[in-house]
Design a protein around this motif. Sequence first.
Motif, PDB file in Angstrom:
ATOM      1  N   LEU A  58      24.817  -8.296   4.403  1.00  0.00           N
ATOM      2  CA  LEU A  58      24.422  -7.032   5.032  1.00  0.00           C
ATOM      3  C   LEU A  58      22.942  -6.816   4.748  1.00  0.00           C
ATOM      4  O   LEU A  58      22.559  -6.579   3.605  1.00  0.00           O
ATOM      5  CB  LEU A  58      25.243  -5.870   4.460  1.00  0.00           C
ATOM      6  CG  LEU A  58      24.850  -4.469   4.906  1.00  0.00           C
ATOM      7  CD1 LEU A  58      25.042  -4.296   6.421  1.00  0.00           C
ATOM      8  CD2 LEU A  58      25.648  -3.425   4.135  1.00  0.00           C
ATOM      9  N   PRO A  59      22.077  -6.930   5.774  1.00  0.00           N
ATOM     10  CA  PRO A  59      20.649  -6.679   5.569  1.00  0.00           C
ATOM     11  C   PRO A  59      20.334  -5.196   5.765  1.00  0.00           C
ATOM     12  O   PRO A  59      20.771  -4.588   6.740  1.00  0.00           O
ATOM     13  CB  PRO A  59      19.992  -7.526   6.659  1.00  0.00           C
ATOM     14  CG  PRO A  59      21.013  -7.611   7.749  1.00  0.00           C
ATOM     15  CD  PRO A  59      22.367  -7.490   7.091  1.00  0.00           C
ATOM     16  N   LEU A  60      19.599  -4.624   4.824  1.00  0.00           N
ATOM     17  CA  LEU A  60      19.226  -3.212   4.905  1.00  0.00           C
ATOM     18  C   LEU A  60      17.728  -3.047   4.685  1.00  0.00           C
ATOM     19  O   LEU A  60      17.178  -3.609   3.730  1.00  0.00           O
ATOM     20  CB  LEU A  60      19.960  -2.392   3.842  1.00  0.00           C
ATOM     21  CG  LEU A  60      21.477  -2.324   3.938  1.00  0.00           C
ATOM     22  CD1 LEU A  60      22.034  -1.536   2.755  1.00  0.00           C
ATOM     23  CD2 LEU A  60      21.904  -1.695   5.246  1.00  0.00           C
ATOM     24  N   ALA A  61      17.092  -2.265   5.553  1.00  0.00           N
ATOM     25  CA  ALA A  61      15.680  -1.944   5.360  1.00  0.00           C
ATOM     26  C   ALA A  61      15.574  -0.922   4.231  1.00  0.00           C
ATOM     27  O   ALA A  61      16.291   0.077   4.222  1.00  0.00           O
ATOM     28  CB  ALA A  61      15.092  -1.384   6.652  1.00  0.00           C
ATOM     29  N   LEU A  62      14.694  -1.206   3.266  1.00  0.00           N
ATOM     30  CA  LEU A  62      14.545  -0.312   2.125  1.00  0.00           C
ATOM     31  C   LEU A  62      13.134  -0.407   1.566  1.00  0.00           C
ATOM     32  O   LEU A  62      12.655  -1.490   1.236  1.00  0.00           O
ATOM     33  CB  LEU A  62      15.548  -0.686   1.015  1.00  0.00           C
ATOM     34  CG  LEU A  62      15.376   0.025  -0.333  1.00  0.00           C
ATOM     35  CD1 LEU A  62      15.596   1.530  -0.204  1.00  0.00           C
ATOM     36  CD2 LEU A  62      16.298  -0.589  -1.375  1.00  0.00           C
ATOM     37  N   ASP A  63      12.480   0.735   1.474  1.00  0.00           N
ATOM     38  CA  ASP A  63      11.234   0.863   0.731  1.00  0.00           C
ATOM     39  C   ASP A  63      11.648   1.409  -0.626  1.00  0.00           C
ATOM     40  O   ASP A  63      12.074   2.571  -0.738  1.00  0.00           O
ATOM     41  CB  ASP A  63      10.292   1.825   1.455  1.00  0.00           C
ATOM     42  CG  ASP A  63       9.001   2.085   0.696  1.00  0.00           C
ATOM     43  OD1 ASP A  63       8.895   1.692  -0.495  1.00  0.00           O
ATOM     44  OD2 ASP A  63       8.096   2.707   1.280  1.00  0.00           O
ATOM     45  N   VAL A  64      11.571   0.593  -1.660  1.00  0.00           N
ATOM     46  CA  VAL A  64      12.102   0.990  -2.977  1.00  0.00           C
ATOM     47  C   VAL A  64      11.340   2.153  -3.596  1.00  0.00           C
ATOM     48  O   VAL A  64      11.804   2.738  -4.581  1.00  0.00           O
ATOM     49  CB  VAL A  64      12.151  -0.201  -3.966  1.00  0.00           C
ATOM     50  CG1 VAL A  64      13.093  -1.272  -3.468  1.00  0.00           C
ATOM     51  CG2 VAL A  64      10.762  -0.752  -4.253  1.00  0.00           C
ATOM     52  N   THR A  65      10.196   2.538  -3.020  1.00  0.00           N
ATOM     53  CA  THR A  65       9.458   3.688  -3.532  1.00  0.00           C
ATOM     54  C   THR A  65       9.957   5.000  -2.937  1.00  0.00           C
ATOM     55  O   THR A  65       9.497   6.071  -3.326  1.00  0.00           O
ATOM     56  CB  THR A  65       7.949   3.560  -3.258  1.00  0.00           C
ATOM     57  OG1 THR A  65       7.707   3.624  -1.850  1.00  0.00           O
ATOM     58  CG2 THR A  65       7.397   2.262  -3.822  1.00  0.00           C
ATOM     59  N   ARG A  67      13.011   7.425  -2.553  1.00  0.00           N
ATOM     60  CA  ARG A  67      14.341   7.756  -3.097  1.00  0.00           C
ATOM     61  C   ARG A  67      15.353   8.081  -2.010  1.00  0.00           C
ATOM     62  O   ARG A  67      16.541   7.776  -2.140  1.00  0.00           O
ATOM     63  CB  ARG A  67      14.239   8.913  -4.078  1.00  0.00           C
ATOM     64  CG  ARG A  67      13.559   8.513  -5.351  1.00  0.00           C
ATOM     65  CD  ARG A  67      13.559   9.623  -6.369  1.00  0.00           C
ATOM     66  NE  ARG A  67      12.848   9.144  -7.544  1.00  0.00           N
ATOM     67  CZ  ARG A  67      12.082   9.898  -8.291  1.00  0.00           C
ATOM     68  NH1 ARG A  67      11.938  11.175  -8.002  1.00  0.00           N
ATOM     69  NH2 ARG A  67      11.469   9.399  -9.337  1.00  0.00           N
ATOM     70  N   ARG A  68      14.905   8.705  -0.931  1.00  0.00           N
ATOM     71  CA  ARG A  68      15.830   9.026   0.158  1.00  0.00           C
ATOM     72  C   ARG A  68      16.394   7.758   0.793  1.00  0.00           C
ATOM     73  O   ARG A  68      17.565   7.711   1.157  1.00  0.00           O
ATOM     74  CB  ARG A  68      15.150   9.902   1.206  1.00  0.00           C
ATOM     75  CG  ARG A  68      15.065  11.360   0.747  1.00  0.00           C
ATOM     76  CD  ARG A  68      14.244  12.170   1.682  1.00  0.00           C
ATOM     77  NE  ARG A  68      12.898  12.064   1.103  1.00  0.00           N
ATOM     78  CZ  ARG A  68      11.764  12.282   1.728  1.00  0.00           C
ATOM     79  NH1 ARG A  68      11.762  12.642   2.966  1.00  0.00           N
ATOM     80  NH2 ARG A  68      10.617  12.163   1.121  1.00  0.00           N
ATOM     81  N   GLN A  69      15.577   6.730   0.919  1.00  0.00           N
ATOM     82  CA  GLN A  69      16.069   5.468   1.477  1.00  0.00           C
ATOM     83  C   GLN A  69      17.089   4.821   0.548  1.00  0.00           C
ATOM     84  O   GLN A  69      18.043   4.192   1.013  1.00  0.00           O
ATOM     85  CB  GLN A  69      14.904   4.511   1.756  1.00  0.00           C
ATOM     86  CG  GLN A  69      14.056   4.936   2.928  1.00  0.00           C
ATOM     87  CD  GLN A  69      12.992   3.915   3.258  1.00  0.00           C
ATOM     88  OE1 GLN A  69      13.150   2.712   3.011  1.00  0.00           O
ATOM     89  NE2 GLN A  69      11.895   4.384   3.834  1.00  0.00           N
ATOM     90  N   TRP A  70      16.927   4.975  -0.765  1.00  0.00           N
ATOM     91  CA  TRP A  70      17.920   4.472  -1.713  1.00  0.00           C
ATOM     92  C   TRP A  70      19.273   5.128  -1.458  1.00  0.00           C
ATOM     93  O   TRP A  70      20.308   4.463  -1.492  1.00  0.00           O
ATOM     94  CB  TRP A  70      17.484   4.753  -3.156  1.00  0.00           C
ATOM     95  CG  TRP A  70      16.609   3.716  -3.760  1.00  0.00           C
ATOM     96  CD1 TRP A  70      15.250   3.793  -3.923  1.00  0.00           C
ATOM     97  CD2 TRP A  70      17.006   2.451  -4.292  1.00  0.00           C
ATOM     98  NE1 TRP A  70      14.805   2.649  -4.524  1.00  0.00           N
ATOM     99  CE2 TRP A  70      15.850   1.810  -4.768  1.00  0.00           C
ATOM    100  CE3 TRP A  70      18.232   1.806  -4.404  1.00  0.00           C
ATOM    101  CZ2 TRP A  70      15.888   0.547  -5.352  1.00  0.00           C
ATOM    102  CZ3 TRP A  70      18.269   0.548  -4.989  1.00  0.00           C
ATOM    103  CH2 TRP A  70      17.110  -0.069  -5.453  1.00  0.00           C
TER     104      TRP A  70
END
Length: 109
Positions: A58-65, A67-70
């Motif tokens: 499962l590929p997920l776009a995530l900017d680890v900086t 928190r909402r994307q987490w």
Amino acid sequence: MEHLRDKVSFITGGASGIGLGIARACLDAGMKVVIADLRRDALESAAASLTANGGVVLPLALDVTDRRQWIVCADRVQREYGGADLVCSNAGVNFIGPTQDATYEDWER
């Protein structure tokens, strides 16, 4: 590694380099793999490569900086697989130069 079969791994920076290597090792162990990365094109390429041999990815776009994307990613993994059994916090970027020259923005990235 038999105890990892059918477990779920979540790997940040999973679309290339060490993260992609971790994803391959997890698939080889029989795990379901979630790869999260900032670069959507790299995610698509990595997912295609990883699923070529029948792996569950499962590929997920995530900017680890962000928190909402987490939260969005965690909710998705919970819905799809019931959560993650292994989390590899591998994402990061290199700062090239002496540490004392790094800015707050460099550290936050």
